[in-house]
Design an enzyme around this catalytic site. Structure first.
Site, PDB file in Angstrom:
ATOM      1  N   TYR A 163     -20.797  -9.699 -12.431  1.00 15.94           N
ATOM      2  CA  TYR A 163     -21.812 -10.521 -11.555  1.00 15.94           C
ATOM      3  C   TYR A 163     -21.562 -12.072 -11.726  1.00 15.94           C
ATOM      4  O   TYR A 163     -20.933 -12.493 -13.158  1.00 15.94           O
ATOM      5  CB  TYR A 163     -23.195 -10.368 -11.633  1.00 15.94           C
ATOM      6  CG  TYR A 163     -23.567 -10.265 -13.264  1.00 15.94           C
ATOM      7  CD1 TYR A 163     -23.315  -9.108 -14.245  1.00 15.94           C
ATOM      8  CD2 TYR A 163     -24.328 -11.465 -13.802  1.00 15.94           C
ATOM      9  CE1 TYR A 163     -23.921  -9.122 -15.523  1.00 15.94           C
ATOM     10  CE2 TYR A 163     -24.782 -11.496 -15.127  1.00 15.94           C
ATOM     11  CZ  TYR A 163     -24.737 -10.361 -15.987  1.00 15.94           C
ATOM     12  OH  TYR A 163     -24.933 -10.206 -17.195  1.00 15.94           O
TER      13      TYR A 163
ATOM     14  N   ASN B 233     -25.148 -18.881 -12.391  1.00 21.55           N
ATOM     15  CA  ASN B 233     -25.132 -20.410 -12.437  1.00 21.55           C
ATOM     16  C   ASN B 233     -26.269 -20.626 -13.586  1.00 21.55           C
ATOM     17  O   ASN B 233     -27.107 -19.518 -14.174  1.00 21.55           O
ATOM     18  CB  ASN B 233     -25.874 -21.119 -11.343  1.00 21.55           C
ATOM     19  CG  ASN B 233     -24.965 -21.145 -10.197  1.00 21.55           C
ATOM     20  OD1 ASN B 233     -23.689 -20.880 -10.201  1.00 21.55           O
ATOM     21  ND2 ASN B 233     -25.575 -21.065  -9.120  1.00 21.55           N
TER      22      ASN B 233
ATOM     23  N   SER C 179     -31.197 -17.373 -20.408  1.00 17.66           N
ATOM     24  CA  SER C 179     -31.333 -16.833 -19.334  1.00 17.66           C
ATOM     25  C   SER C 179     -32.513 -16.489 -18.660  1.00 17.66           C
ATOM     26  O   SER C 179     -32.632 -16.709 -17.179  1.00 17.66           O
ATOM     27  CB  SER C 179     -30.682 -15.037 -19.614  1.00 17.66           C
ATOM     28  OG  SER C 179     -29.659 -14.980 -20.290  1.00 17.66           O
TER      29      SER C 179
HETATM   30  C1  VOV Z   1     -21.280  -8.480 -25.533  1.00 19.09           C
HETATM   31  C2  VOV Z   1     -22.264  -9.379 -25.512  1.00 19.09           C
HETATM   32  C3  VOV Z   1     -21.952 -10.918 -25.397  1.00 19.09           C
HETATM   33  C4  VOV Z   1     -22.003 -11.761 -26.515  1.00 19.09           C
HETATM   34  C5  VOV Z   1     -21.253 -11.139 -27.970  1.00 19.09           C
HETATM   35  C6  VOV Z   1     -21.816 -13.059 -26.043  1.00 19.09           C
HETATM   36  C7  VOV Z   1     -21.564 -14.138 -26.917  1.00 19.09           C
HETATM   37  C8  VOV Z   1     -21.532 -15.505 -26.529  1.00 19.09           C
HETATM   38  C9  VOV Z   1     -21.122 -16.547 -26.955  1.00 19.09           C
HETATM   39  C10 VOV Z   1     -20.871 -16.655 -28.610  1.00 19.09           C
HETATM   40  C11 VOV Z   1     -20.861 -17.730 -26.412  1.00 19.09           C
HETATM   41  C12 VOV Z   1     -20.592 -19.261 -26.561  1.00 19.09           C
HETATM   42  C13 VOV Z   1     -19.176 -19.374 -26.874  1.00 19.09           C
HETATM   43  C14 VOV Z   1     -18.223 -18.847 -25.777  1.00 19.09           C
HETATM   44  O1  VOV Z   1     -17.669 -17.944 -26.295  1.00 19.09           O
HETATM   45  O2  VOV Z   1     -17.976 -19.578 -25.002  1.00 19.09           O
HETATM   46  C15 VOV Z   1     -21.401 -17.276 -24.855  1.00 19.09           C
HETATM   47  C16 VOV Z   1     -21.073 -18.006 -23.603  1.00 19.09           C
HETATM   48  C17 VOV Z   1     -21.567 -17.543 -22.498  1.00 19.09           C
HETATM   49  N1  VOV Z   1     -22.065 -16.290 -22.386  1.00 19.09           N
HETATM   50 FE1  VOV Z   1     -22.351 -14.836 -23.446  1.00 19.09          FE
HETATM   51  N2  VOV Z   1     -22.150 -13.065 -24.602  1.00 19.09           N
HETATM   52  C18 VOV Z   1     -22.248 -11.812 -24.438  1.00 19.09           C
HETATM   53  C19 VOV Z   1     -22.820 -11.354 -23.214  1.00 19.09           C
HETATM   54  C20 VOV Z   1     -23.106 -12.112 -22.148  1.00 19.09           C
HETATM   55  C21 VOV Z   1     -23.783 -11.880 -20.669  1.00 19.09           C
HETATM   56  C22 VOV Z   1     -24.561 -10.465 -20.705  1.00 19.09           C
HETATM   57  C23 VOV Z   1     -24.041 -13.168 -20.039  1.00 19.09           C
HETATM   58  C24 VOV Z   1     -24.798 -12.825 -18.817  1.00 19.09           C
HETATM   59  C25 VOV Z   1     -26.054 -13.529 -18.974  1.00 19.09           C
HETATM   60  C26 VOV Z   1     -27.305 -12.801 -18.560  1.00 19.09           C
HETATM   61  O3  VOV Z   1     -28.447 -13.106 -18.726  1.00 19.09           O
HETATM   62  O4  VOV Z   1     -27.234 -11.719 -17.695  1.00 19.09           O
HETATM   63  C27 VOV Z   1     -23.496 -14.094 -20.747  1.00 19.09           C
HETATM   64  C28 VOV Z   1     -23.204 -15.347 -20.079  1.00 19.09           C
HETATM   65  C29 VOV Z   1     -22.522 -16.285 -20.965  1.00 19.09           C
HETATM   66  C30 VOV Z   1     -22.153 -17.514 -20.167  1.00 19.09           C
HETATM   67  C31 VOV Z   1     -22.303 -18.058 -18.808  1.00 19.09           C
HETATM   68  C32 VOV Z   1     -21.657 -18.339 -21.324  1.00 19.09           C
HETATM   69  C33 VOV Z   1     -21.057 -19.926 -21.128  1.00 19.09           C
HETATM   70  C34 VOV Z   1     -22.003 -20.470 -21.167  1.00 19.09           C
HETATM   71  C35 VOV Z   1     -22.038 -22.241 -21.190  1.00 19.09           C
HETATM   72  O5  VOV Z   1     -23.114 -22.728 -21.052  1.00 19.09           O
HETATM   73  O6  VOV Z   1     -20.918 -22.431 -21.513  1.00 19.09           O
HETATM   74  N3  VOV Z   1     -22.759 -13.634 -21.823  1.00 19.09           N
HETATM   75  N4  VOV Z   1     -21.549 -15.634 -24.831  1.00 19.09           N
END
Ligand code: VOV
EC number: 1.3.98.5
Length: 248
Positions: A144, A147, A222
């Site tokens: 999906y 933003n 989120s």
């Molecule tokens: C398996 C699960 C999981 C894990 C471990 C995880 C970890 C991390 C880390 C450590 C970091 C920051 C460093 C990087 O790695 O960039 C991020 C970054 C990010 N994430 Fe995440 N995320 C996950 C999962 C995960 C999900 C399910 C979602 C959707 C959110 C939701 O509500 O539906 C998401 C979104 C994001 C996004 C959009 C970013 C970039 C944001 C920004 O502003 O730059 N993410 N995420």
């Protein structure tokens, strides 16, 4: 002005969703249908070679529900190469009986929110591998776009870097509880497509998508800032599943 987060970019990504026109598929002769299937398998073989040569990666999944019948997720070094794989498929027999339903262009992205101070990310082999990942061949995929809101007091881009770091730390902590259950590939699409990020999740147990996304809904980043597009969920397609899908 708030301090922009630093980002690292890896391979470009194309999510390419297609629906099959079953009447058109049925109208082909058995010989044409066999040729279409062989051609698809040969394309998948080429994609596998790209993985072996470390020049890209491709995942191929059926999609459940009416938004599409299948999806390719391609990762390649350049936008030109992505365009080539897309056009190559468009010239195939199977493509003649499919209708494009959605596509998404982005680039594998890691942000610096949780970066270790003093460590040069380009010297970190784990980080480099995450920028050019071989896509998991897990049983299920969930994609999906999303933003981060810019709405009055809930404007992500007006927060200080420290506030954003705190929230991203909490986000990362939730995600870490799903280690071994869900693998995420985050692709950035600011300036490339209609949303800011593409979220692609891979899991052996599709229920873990719901558990993870639901848990994250209660997390501030989120709950306050997340805006989400359409969800696509599907099942891995291997050779025998392709044959089943296309059999009449
Ligand atoms: C398996 C699960 C999981 C894990 C471990 C995880 C970890 C991390 C880390 C450590 C970091 C920051 C460093 C990087 O790695 O960039 C991020 C970054 C990010 N994430 Fe995440 N995320 C996950 C999962 C995960 C999900 C399910 C979602 C959707 C959110 C939701 O509500 O539906 C998401 C979104 C994001 C996004 C959009 C970013 C970039 C944001 C920004 O502003 O730059 N993410 N995420």
């Amino acid at each position: 002005m708030s301090e922009a987060a630093q980002t690292l970019e890896g391979w470009y990504a194309l999510h390419d969703f297609r629906a099959i026109d079953w009447n058109a598929w049925r109208a082909l002769s058995a010989k044409e249908r066999n040729a279409a299937q062989d051609e698809l398998l040969s394309l998948l073989h080429q994609y596998k070679q790209a993985e072996e040569n470390k020049t890209g990666s491709t995942a191929f999944y059926s999609i459940v529900g009416q938004k599409a019948d299948f999806m390719f997720m391609h990762l390649r070094e350049t936008l030109e190469e992505l365009n080539e794989v897309e056009t190559q498929f468009n010239k195939s027999i199977l493509a003649q009986v499919t209708v494009p339903t959605y596509s998404y262009v982005s680039i594998v992205e890691l942000s610096s929110y949780l970066a270790k101070p003093g460590v040069d990310p380009m010297e970190d082999p784990d980080l480099l591998a995450r920028l050019k990942p071989i896509l998991p061949k897990a049983k299920h995929v969930c994609f999906y776009p999303m933003n981060k809101k810019r709405d009055g007091a809930d404007n992500w881009y007006m927060l200080s870097i420290d506030e954003r770091k705190t929230m991203m730390r909490s986000h990362g902590m939730i995600g870490r509880q799903y280690a071994g259950k869900v693998k995420q590939i985050i692709t950035g699409s600011v300036g490339l497509d209609d949303w800011e990020w593409g979220v692609t999740l891979f899991a052996e147990d599709a229920l873990q998508f719901k558990k993870l996304v639901y848990e994250m809904r209660f997390d501030e980043v989120s709950a306050r800032f997340g805006e989400f597009g359409d969800f696509y969920v599907g099942n891995l397609l291997d050779e025998s599943k392709i044959a089943n899908m296309l059999a009449l």
